[in-house]
Scaffold this motif. Sequence first.
Motif, PDB file in Angstrom:
ATOM      1  N   TRP A  89       0.829  -1.205   0.000  1.00 22.85           N
ATOM      2  CA  TRP A  89       0.000   0.000   0.000  1.00 22.85           C
ATOM      3  C   TRP A  89       0.863   1.256   0.000  1.00 22.85           C
ATOM      4  CZ3 TRP A  89      -3.690  -1.662   4.522  1.00 22.85           C
ATOM      5  CH2 TRP A  89      -4.605  -2.593   4.050  1.00 22.85           C
ATOM      6  N   LEU A  90       1.912   1.267   0.812  1.00 22.32           N
ATOM      7  CA  LEU A  90       2.780   2.447   0.879  1.00 22.32           C
ATOM      8  C   LEU A  90       3.446   2.718  -0.458  1.00 22.32           C
ATOM      9  CD1 LEU A  90       4.361   1.984   4.423  1.00 22.32           C
ATOM     10  CD2 LEU A  90       2.617   3.650   3.720  1.00 22.32           C
ATOM     11  N   VAL A  91       3.890   1.676  -1.144  1.00 22.93           N
ATOM     12  CA  VAL A  91       4.489   1.848  -2.476  1.00 22.93           C
ATOM     13  C   VAL A  91       3.444   2.385  -3.445  1.00 22.93           C
ATOM     14  CG1 VAL A  91       5.454   0.596  -4.451  1.00 22.93           C
ATOM     15  CG2 VAL A  91       6.316   0.158  -2.150  1.00 22.93           C
ATOM     16  N   TRP A  92       2.229   1.845  -3.372  1.00 23.89           N
ATOM     17  CA  TRP A  92       1.153   2.297  -4.252  1.00 23.89           C
ATOM     18  C   TRP A  92       0.853   3.778  -4.029  1.00 23.89           C
ATOM     19  CZ3 TRP A  92      -4.137   3.612  -3.359  1.00 23.89           C
ATOM     20  CH2 TRP A  92      -4.931   3.634  -4.509  1.00 23.89           C
ATOM     21  N   PHE A  93       0.743   4.173  -2.759  1.00 22.67           N
ATOM     22  CA  PHE A  93       0.471   5.581  -2.458  1.00 22.67           C
ATOM     23  C   PHE A  93       1.632   6.488  -2.855  1.00 22.67           C
ATOM     24  CE2 PHE A  93      -2.956   4.176   0.476  1.00 22.67           C
ATOM     25  CZ  PHE A  93      -3.952   4.999   0.001  1.00 22.67           C
ATOM     26  N   ALA A  94       2.853   6.003  -2.752  1.00 21.10           N
ATOM     27  CA  ALA A  94       4.020   6.834  -3.062  1.00 21.10           C
ATOM     28  C   ALA A  94       4.274   6.949  -4.561  1.00 21.10           C
ATOM     29  CB  ALA A  94       5.261   6.265  -2.378  1.00 21.10           C
ATOM     30  N   THR A  95       3.871   5.950  -5.353  1.00 17.83           N
ATOM     31  CA  THR A  95       4.226   5.955  -6.774  1.00 17.83           C
ATOM     32  C   THR A  95       3.014   6.068  -7.703  1.00 17.83           C
ATOM     33  OG1 THR A  95       4.225   3.530  -6.831  1.00 17.83           O
ATOM     34  CG2 THR A  95       6.330   4.629  -6.392  1.00 17.83           C
ATOM     35  N   ARG A  96       2.029   5.213  -7.528  1.00 25.35           N
ATOM     36  CA  ARG A  96       0.910   5.156  -8.472  1.00 25.35           C
ATOM     37  C   ARG A  96      -0.084   6.300  -8.289  1.00 25.35           C
ATOM     38  NH1 ARG A  96      -0.204  -0.231 -10.546  1.00 25.35           N
ATOM     39  NH2 ARG A  96      -1.448   0.973 -11.987  1.00 25.35           N
ATOM     40  N   VAL A  97      -0.409   6.627  -7.053  1.00 27.02           N
ATOM     41  CA  VAL A  97      -1.421   7.671  -6.822  1.00 27.02           C
ATOM     42  C   VAL A  97      -0.953   9.028  -7.344  1.00 27.02           C
ATOM     43  CG1 VAL A  97      -2.735   8.935  -5.071  1.00 27.02           C
ATOM     44  CG2 VAL A  97      -2.553   6.446  -4.934  1.00 27.02           C
ATOM     45  N   PRO A  98       0.257   9.499  -7.002  1.00 26.77           N
ATOM     46  CA  PRO A  98       0.681  10.800  -7.531  1.00 26.77           C
ATOM     47  C   PRO A  98       0.785  10.827  -9.060  1.00 26.77           C
ATOM     48  CG  PRO A  98       2.060  10.177  -5.689  1.00 26.77           C
ATOM     49  CD  PRO A  98       1.220   8.978  -6.028  1.00 26.77           C
ATOM     50  N   ALA A  99       1.021   9.688  -9.685  1.00 26.67           N
ATOM     51  CA  ALA A  99       1.148   9.625 -11.145  1.00 26.67           C
ATOM     52  C   ALA A  99      -0.200   9.436 -11.845  1.00 26.67           C
ATOM     53  CB  ALA A  99       2.089   8.479 -11.527  1.00 26.67           C
ATOM     54  N   SER A 100      -1.266   9.261 -11.082  1.00 28.53           N
ATOM     55  CA  SER A 100      -2.580   9.004 -11.671  1.00 28.53           C
ATOM     56  C   SER A 100      -3.216  10.283 -12.203  1.00 28.53           C
ATOM     57  CB  SER A 100      -3.504   8.361 -10.641  1.00 28.53           C
ATOM     58  OG  SER A 100      -3.866   9.309  -9.658  1.00 28.53           O
ATOM     59  N   ARG A 101      -4.180  10.129 -13.095  1.00 31.66           N
ATOM     60  CA  ARG A 101      -4.935  11.285 -13.598  1.00 31.66           C
ATOM     61  C   ARG A 101      -5.872  11.827 -12.530  1.00 31.66           C
ATOM     62  NH1 ARG A 101      -7.525   9.427 -19.095  1.00 31.66           N
ATOM     63  NH2 ARG A 101      -7.758   7.525 -17.893  1.00 31.66           N
ATOM     64  N   TRP A 102      -6.180  11.020 -11.543  1.00 32.28           N
ATOM     65  CA  TRP A 102      -7.071  11.427 -10.458  1.00 32.28           C
ATOM     66  C   TRP A 102      -6.424  12.472  -9.564  1.00 32.28           C
ATOM     67  CZ3 TRP A 102      -6.060  10.778  -5.220  1.00 32.28           C
ATOM     68  CH2 TRP A 102      -7.118  11.009  -4.348  1.00 32.28           C
ATOM     69  N   PHE A 103      -5.121  12.357  -9.333  1.00 25.33           N
ATOM     70  CA  PHE A 103      -4.467  13.139  -8.293  1.00 25.33           C
ATOM     71  C   PHE A 103      -4.351  14.641  -8.568  1.00 25.33           C
ATOM     72  CE2 PHE A 103      -0.663  14.413  -5.755  1.00 25.33           C
ATOM     73  CZ  PHE A 103      -1.255  14.279  -4.512  1.00 25.33           C
TER      74      PHE A 103
END
Length: 117
Positions: free
Chosen positions: A23-37
């Motif tokens: 989860w921490l890796v997902w929040f640190a890498t995928r979320v900031p790179a998403s179109r949602w963020f």
Amino acid sequence: MVTAAWRSATLAVAPPRRTVRRWLVWFATRVPASRWFPPVRARLSPPFEAGEPLPGAVVERLLPGRSVVGALVATLRLMAPLSTPPARPDRGRRGPEADTQRRWPDSLAGGPARAVA
């Protein structure tokens, strides 16, 4: 005794460490790179500083005027679009009834739901 009961209850419902690391890796890498963020980031105040850990930074911005539980629930609602898979176009229909685009919730769009590319 209360401390021991709290620890045992906490340990009984805690996710495995491997899951927390994922989860921490997902929040640190995928979320900031998403179109949602980016649009969500722009709507939250104060502005995010570089390297602020997610989702904690989101919870902190939603906390004023809410209980901790209320801020956590608001964060989960805000992040709900991240947990839904993208819609697949309907191959058999044509016209407005075939519109299967994802939509922003009203709370993110600032008004009635609108289509998201």
